[in-house]
Design an enzyme around this catalytic site. Sequence first.
Site, short mmCIF file in Angstrom:
data_model
loop_
_atom_site.label_atom_id
_atom_site.label_comp_id
_atom_site.label_asym_id
_atom_site.label_seq_id
_atom_site.Cartn_x
_atom_site.Cartn_y
_atom_site.Cartn_z
N LEU A 78 0.86 -1.21 0.00
CA LEU A 78 0.00 0.00 0.00
C LEU A 78 0.88 1.24 0.00
CD1 LEU A 78 -2.85 -0.80 2.56
CD2 LEU A 78 -3.04 -0.51 0.08
N GLY A 79 1.93 1.19 0.85
CA GLY A 79 2.82 2.35 0.95
C GLY A 79 3.98 2.00 1.85
N GLY A 81 5.79 3.50 5.22
CA GLY A 81 5.74 4.52 6.28
C GLY A 81 7.12 4.71 6.86
N SER A 82 7.16 5.39 8.02
CA SER A 82 8.44 5.55 8.68
C SER A 82 8.82 4.16 9.18
CB SER A 82 8.25 6.50 9.87
OG SER A 82 7.13 6.08 10.62
N GLU A 85 6.90 -1.12 5.98
CA GLU A 85 6.06 -1.19 4.79
C GLU A 85 4.63 -1.47 5.22
OE1 GLU A 85 9.13 -2.55 1.35
OE2 GLU A 85 8.22 -4.17 2.54
N LYS A 101 1.11 -2.41 9.15
CA LYS A 101 2.46 -1.86 8.95
C LYS A 101 3.42 -2.73 9.75
CE LYS A 101 5.31 2.21 10.04
NZ LYS A 101 5.30 3.53 10.71
N ASP A 187 5.78 14.45 11.57
CA ASP A 187 6.07 14.23 10.14
C ASP A 187 4.83 14.50 9.29
OD1 ASP A 187 7.28 11.47 8.03
OD2 ASP A 187 7.55 13.64 7.89
#
Length: 345
Positions: A78-79, A81-82, A85, A101, A187
Amino acid sequence: ESISDKLSMEEFLVDALKGSVILGEPRNLACLAKTWKGGGLSPKGMDENEGVLLIEKLKAVDYEYREGVHWTKCPGLLGTGSFGEVYKMEDKQTGFQCAAKKVRVENFRAEELMACTGGVHAKVLPLYGAVKEGLWITLFMKLMEGGSLGQLLKQRGYLPEDRALDYLGQALEGLEYLHAHSILHGDVKADNILLSSDRSHAVLCDFGHAAHLHPDGMGKHLMTGDYVPGTETHLAPEVVMGKRCDSKADVWSSCCMMLHLLNGCHPWTQYYNHPLCLKIAKEPPPLREIPPSCHPSTAHLIKAGLEKDPARRASAAELRVKACAALEKVGGLKSPWKGEYRQPR
Ligand SMILES: CN1C=C[C@@](O)(C#Cc2ccnc(-n3nc(C(N)=O)c4cc(F)ccc43)c2)C1=O
């Protein structure tokens, strides 16, 4: 209860929770998560499975919740993040789908969970639970079918002023709530704003850079310990200078995001090369990047959020009022979604 009672209560709780995955409450999870930092690398730790699930639809079996056994990752990322994944996942028993995540235990910060176990707000991504399995910690959260604002921006080039103002206003609503609970997001940027399927609702996500602020509003030195700063182009001057920071640092970042939404590129990057932090500290705020086509009240609110002195900078609450007023002034939310791609400025 006295402090010592509270501590022993917490110790008792953690002791009861270790080694099991249960359906529980946010405060149980907050206690357990504090023991995950650095993660005991004992041989048992390698296969340990413990955590707290916060919704019924994620079902632990015999106090376990293991990837590939009780839940599975759906194909496709999906994306990112910090430090982790983000995938779509499905609970094998209930078929319920949400987002997950995965963070290595050595990169895990308990603040990431503290920020979203404090309470629920319409503009903050809901946490559905967190489970440690060996050297990985998986954070479960609501699936947002609209994807991230960063992805939308890439598709559209840059956003019309009314859409940008609407998303900024929603992000500021979430920040207002976090700041009222002494939480700095750390962030704020388009990639960390997630959208509902019809893209009308936006929520803040990714608390991997969150910090707990002193309730008295006294700033906090961020550049210490395990803190990793957020996205360089969105960092406030006081952050890059290693000064004490408070919630105003998020307000600066939200206006950097606003410039990103309006221009299709991050601030500073069209004028300077890396490292940018020296420029952010030395140069005047990037007001020349406010598009001349903007309504004066939009320019005014960006100026109020890009004051270099945090004491003079607007708060999230004050800026949200300005964003709502500016949206009125530009005639409200009118731009259609169809529209053509807008070549970044
Ligand atoms: C409550 N909670 C728990 C963990 C958290 O700190 C996070 C995160 C994060 C970071 C980057 N990206 C996504 N991300 N999530 C989704 C989704 N939920 O659907 C998503 C969807 C995308 F298309 C792209 C990135 C996405 C989520 C947090 O906030």
